[in-house]
Write a protein that holds these residues in place. Structure first.
Motif, short mmCIF file in Angstrom:
data_model
loop_
_atom_site.label_atom_id
_atom_site.label_comp_id
_atom_site.label_asym_id
_atom_site.label_seq_id
_atom_site.Cartn_x
_atom_site.Cartn_y
_atom_site.Cartn_z
N PRO A 331 0.80 -1.23 0.00
CA PRO A 331 0.00 0.00 0.00
C PRO A 331 0.83 1.27 0.00
O PRO A 331 0.29 2.35 -0.21
CB PRO A 331 -0.84 -0.12 1.28
CG PRO A 331 -0.08 -1.03 2.17
CD PRO A 331 0.60 -2.01 1.25
N GLY A 332 2.13 1.16 0.23
CA GLY A 332 2.97 2.35 0.24
C GLY A 332 3.07 2.94 1.63
O GLY A 332 2.65 2.35 2.63
N ILE A 333 3.65 4.11 1.72
CA ILE A 333 3.83 4.82 2.99
C ILE A 333 2.59 5.68 3.20
O ILE A 333 2.30 6.58 2.40
CB ILE A 333 5.11 5.66 2.96
CG1 ILE A 333 6.32 4.74 2.73
CG2 ILE A 333 5.28 6.43 4.27
CD1 ILE A 333 7.61 5.48 2.43
N LEU A 334 1.85 5.41 4.27
CA LEU A 334 0.52 5.99 4.44
C LEU A 334 0.51 7.10 5.49
O LEU A 334 1.53 7.44 6.07
CB LEU A 334 -0.47 4.88 4.81
CG LEU A 334 -0.57 3.71 3.82
CD1 LEU A 334 -1.54 2.66 4.33
CD2 LEU A 334 -0.99 4.21 2.43
N SER A 335 -0.69 7.61 5.71
CA SER A 335 -0.96 8.65 6.70
C SER A 335 -0.07 9.87 6.41
O SER A 335 0.09 10.28 5.26
CB SER A 335 -0.75 8.11 8.11
OG SER A 335 -1.25 9.01 9.06
N ASP A 362 1.15 11.75 -17.04
CA ASP A 362 1.42 10.36 -16.70
C ASP A 362 2.13 10.29 -15.36
O ASP A 362 3.01 11.14 -15.06
CB ASP A 362 2.29 9.69 -17.76
CG ASP A 362 1.52 9.39 -19.04
OD1 ASP A 362 0.39 8.89 -18.93
OD2 ASP A 362 2.05 9.68 -20.13
N THR A 363 1.80 9.26 -14.59
CA THR A 363 2.42 9.07 -13.29
C THR A 363 3.70 8.25 -13.42
O THR A 363 3.73 7.22 -14.11
CB THR A 363 1.45 8.35 -12.34
OG1 THR A 363 0.35 9.23 -12.07
CG2 THR A 363 2.11 7.99 -11.02
N ILE A 364 4.75 8.72 -12.76
CA ILE A 364 6.00 7.97 -12.68
C ILE A 364 5.85 6.89 -11.62
O ILE A 364 6.03 5.70 -11.89
CB ILE A 364 7.18 8.89 -12.35
CG1 ILE A 364 7.28 10.02 -13.37
CG2 ILE A 364 8.48 8.10 -12.28
CD1 ILE A 364 8.26 11.12 -12.97
N VAL A 365 5.50 7.30 -10.40
CA VAL A 365 5.25 6.36 -9.32
C VAL A 365 4.23 7.00 -8.38
O VAL A 365 4.22 8.22 -8.20
CB VAL A 365 6.55 6.00 -8.56
CG1 VAL A 365 7.19 7.24 -7.93
CG2 VAL A 365 6.31 4.94 -7.50
N GLY A 366 3.34 6.18 -7.82
CA GLY A 366 2.33 6.74 -6.92
C GLY A 366 1.57 5.66 -6.19
O GLY A 366 1.67 4.46 -6.50
N PRO A 474 -2.38 0.37 -4.56
CA PRO A 474 -1.04 0.09 -4.04
C PRO A 474 0.01 0.79 -4.89
O PRO A 474 -0.32 1.44 -5.90
CB PRO A 474 -0.94 -1.43 -4.15
CG PRO A 474 -1.86 -1.78 -5.27
CD PRO A 474 -2.99 -0.80 -5.21
N VAL A 475 1.27 0.66 -4.50
CA VAL A 475 2.35 1.31 -5.26
C VAL A 475 2.32 0.85 -6.70
O VAL A 475 2.36 -0.36 -7.00
CB VAL A 475 3.71 1.00 -4.62
CG1 VAL A 475 4.84 1.50 -5.52
CG2 VAL A 475 3.81 1.64 -3.25
N VAL A 476 2.21 1.81 -7.64
CA VAL A 476 2.24 1.52 -9.07
C VAL A 476 3.31 2.37 -9.73
O VAL A 476 3.65 3.47 -9.24
CB VAL A 476 0.87 1.77 -9.75
CG1 VAL A 476 -0.18 0.80 -9.27
CG2 VAL A 476 0.41 3.21 -9.53
N MET A 477 3.82 1.90 -10.83
CA MET A 477 4.83 2.61 -11.60
C MET A 477 4.36 2.69 -13.05
O MET A 477 4.08 1.67 -13.67
CB MET A 477 6.16 1.88 -11.53
CG MET A 477 7.31 2.62 -12.20
SD MET A 477 8.77 1.56 -12.40
CE MET A 477 8.75 0.67 -10.86
N GLY A 478 4.23 3.93 -13.55
CA GLY A 478 3.90 4.11 -14.95
C GLY A 478 2.43 4.16 -15.27
O GLY A 478 2.06 4.17 -16.45
#
Length: 527
Positions: A331-335, A362-366, A474-478
């Protein structure tokens, strides 16, 4: 009113109350609202802490108006108020217990991972705590990083931040929030860890505790056994054996969980916990030095399999901009937790064209929760993305977005078909203007960024910018995050670029770490 309650509270303030009398008072306060009210009256008389009394004496206008508004708000949020009352009692219990702190025990030895940030405070009135000293009666707040505690009794603990710890005795530790692993030798049986929701008493064991401000607290027994007691509602108790785990319901009962040792660090890592995609192996894009507390971390690619090509360090991933991207189960770094993202990117020239006007970025990472503007909660910013915003007449803007508030770097060019090293950090703090404290490094140089606020978001002066990255995509790239509940990403919006050595770090890194990542692809390690 119970005369005995008057006597006990008076002895408490006089600091003449015995341990048995303290337990008696604590029980009375939990059971009887009138006794709690009496305690607060003493607080008001003795220390002037009754907020609405002092507030009313300084405000003009109709007396009691603020109290009336608070009462109306309380009626609208009755359930929340009830839970808050229980939580307040638990906090009160901790506060009362400070009268019984055994200060004869020397300080606890500890070590930290590089990049760890800790602060200390003391339970003694007016004391901030000795710098670098964790002893009975003091509190340690871990803003980021990992701390290893070595107790004189032989107890060893590894706590991952963010966390807040208070040491009440050699064998009693409170953890308001955080993730902690504990190994207790036979000589120290009875060691206790207390959160705001539960108490864990060791019976000769190895166990982990997760105390989350937004989720039910958990205990996982990895070896031996523990006694667990809920501190709210039904105040249920049970004994857990090896490979058993529970979380606590708001009503004070327990829910069984599978015990997971991979949630916990059992030794001090040499660097801050992080996820590292190296892309050096076709069958595994993740580097062997990845350190994150996630059971069964996994990732997958969507669309055409991404190609691997020569990168800055070994291989790099080539996203085609047409149909492929990477998605993880993390899920990545939250809060509002501190975070850093570092990566190399090589991007060809890109401009917005009329026939593709809907493909505006476009998203690089998010990761996190993308909100629809029509239903945007203006005060809560619930995602974290690094993405490129396209323009017709110039290079794309790098956009660092929390949701309704984002940062632009105006004067950099990233679509130059050259490798550029990008690092973005967020400390969890605000700048002097009330915006999130963000830093951007391009090729190890600190770059000016400026905040932008969506037209649908109230100005900072009217409403606080509240950063709370929520779990959804969750963490996605691209790929670009989707606001639709059933989708993680938006179809047809995919990044065309090469990415190498992507780090997502649980904490803020500084110029030294940024330079080390760029020059040697390593975070500085603990000696």
């Amino acid at each position: 009113m119970n005369e005995r309650a008057h006597q006990l509270i008076q002895r408490l303030w006089d600091k003449t109350i015995s341990a048995d009398e303290f337990e008696e008072l604590n029980t009375m306060m939990l059971a009887d609202p009138q006794v709690r009210d009496l305690y607060y009256e003493y607080v008001s008389l003795e220390q002037g802490l009754k907020f609405h009394l002092s507030n009313a004496s300084h405000k003009p206008g109709i007396p009691g108006l603020a109290s009336f508004l608070l009462a109306m708000q309380s009626r609208r949020n009755r359930k929340i108020a009830m839970v808050s009352a229980l939580a307040a009692m638990i906090v009160l219990g901790f506060a009362l217990s400070l009268f019984f702190i055994d200060r004869s025990v020397d300080q606890i030895n500890y070590k930290v991972t590089p990049g760890t940030i800790v602060q200390f405070s003391s339970s003694d009135e007016g004391q901030t705590g000795e710098p670098g000293v964790f002893k009975v009666g003091s509190t340690m707040v871990i803003s980021q990083g990992v701390v290893e505690l070595d107790f004189e009794s032989g107890v060893k603990s590894v706590v991952s931040g963010p966390a807040k710890l208070t040491l009440y005795a050699e064998d009693r530790l409170a953890m308001d929030y955080g993730t902690g692993w504990f190994r207790v030798p036979k000589e120290a049986v009875g060691f206790a860890v207390t959160t705001k929701e539960l108490e864990v008493i060791d019976l000769g064991t190895e166990f982990g505790v997760i105390s989350d401000l937004n989720e039910p607290d958990q205990v996982h027994v990895l070896d031996g056994s523990v006694k667990v007691k809920s501190l709210r509602g039904q105040r249920q108790e049970l004994v857990l054996a090896r490979d058993q785990a529970v979380s606590v319901y708001p009503v004070g009962s327990f829910e069984n969980l599978p015990a997971e040792d991979k949630y916990f660090l059992t030794s001090l890592p040499v660097v801050l916990p992080h996820l590292h995609f190296s892309f050096d192996q076709a069958n595994d894009f993740v580097a062997s030095n990845t350190i994150i507390g996630l059971q069964d971390f996994d990732y997958s690619y969507h669309g055409d399999r991404p190609m691997l090509e020569n990168g800055v360090f070994g291989e790099a991933i080539h996203l085609n901009g047409k149909n492929n991207y990477l998605e993880t189960n993390w899920p990545g770094i939250l809060s509002n937790d501190p975070r850093s993202v570092a990566l190399w990117m090589k991007m060809p020239k890109k401009r917005l064209v009329d026939e593709d006007a809907d493909h505006f970025g476009d998203t690089i990472v998010g990761w996190g929760m993308q909100r629809d503007r029509n239903s945007f909660e203006a005060g809560i910013h619930s995602k974290w993305t690094l993405h490129m915003d396209y323009r017709r007449d110039r290079s794309p803007f790098l956009n660092i977005s929390f949701g309704g508030v984002w940062y632009y770097a105006d004067d950099i060019v990233l679509d130059n078909d050259q490798w550029n090293h990008i690092v973005v950090t967020y400390s969890g703090e605000k700048n002097k203007d009330g915006f999130p404290l963000v830093k951007l490094y391009l090729n190890a140089e600190l770059i000016d960024v400026h905040p932008v606020r969506g037209a649908y978001v109230k100005p900072v002066s009217e409403q606080e910018v509240l950063i709370r990255t929520l779990e959804k995509t969750p963490v996605v790239m691209g790929a670009t995050l989707s606001s639709e509940s059933e989708l993680n990403v938006r179809e047809g919006m995919y990044l065309g670029a090469m990415i190498d050595e992507l780090y997502i770090i649980e904490g803020v890194i500084g110029p030294e770490e940024v330079k080390s990542l760029m020059d040697s692809n390593k975070l500085p390690e603990r000696n």
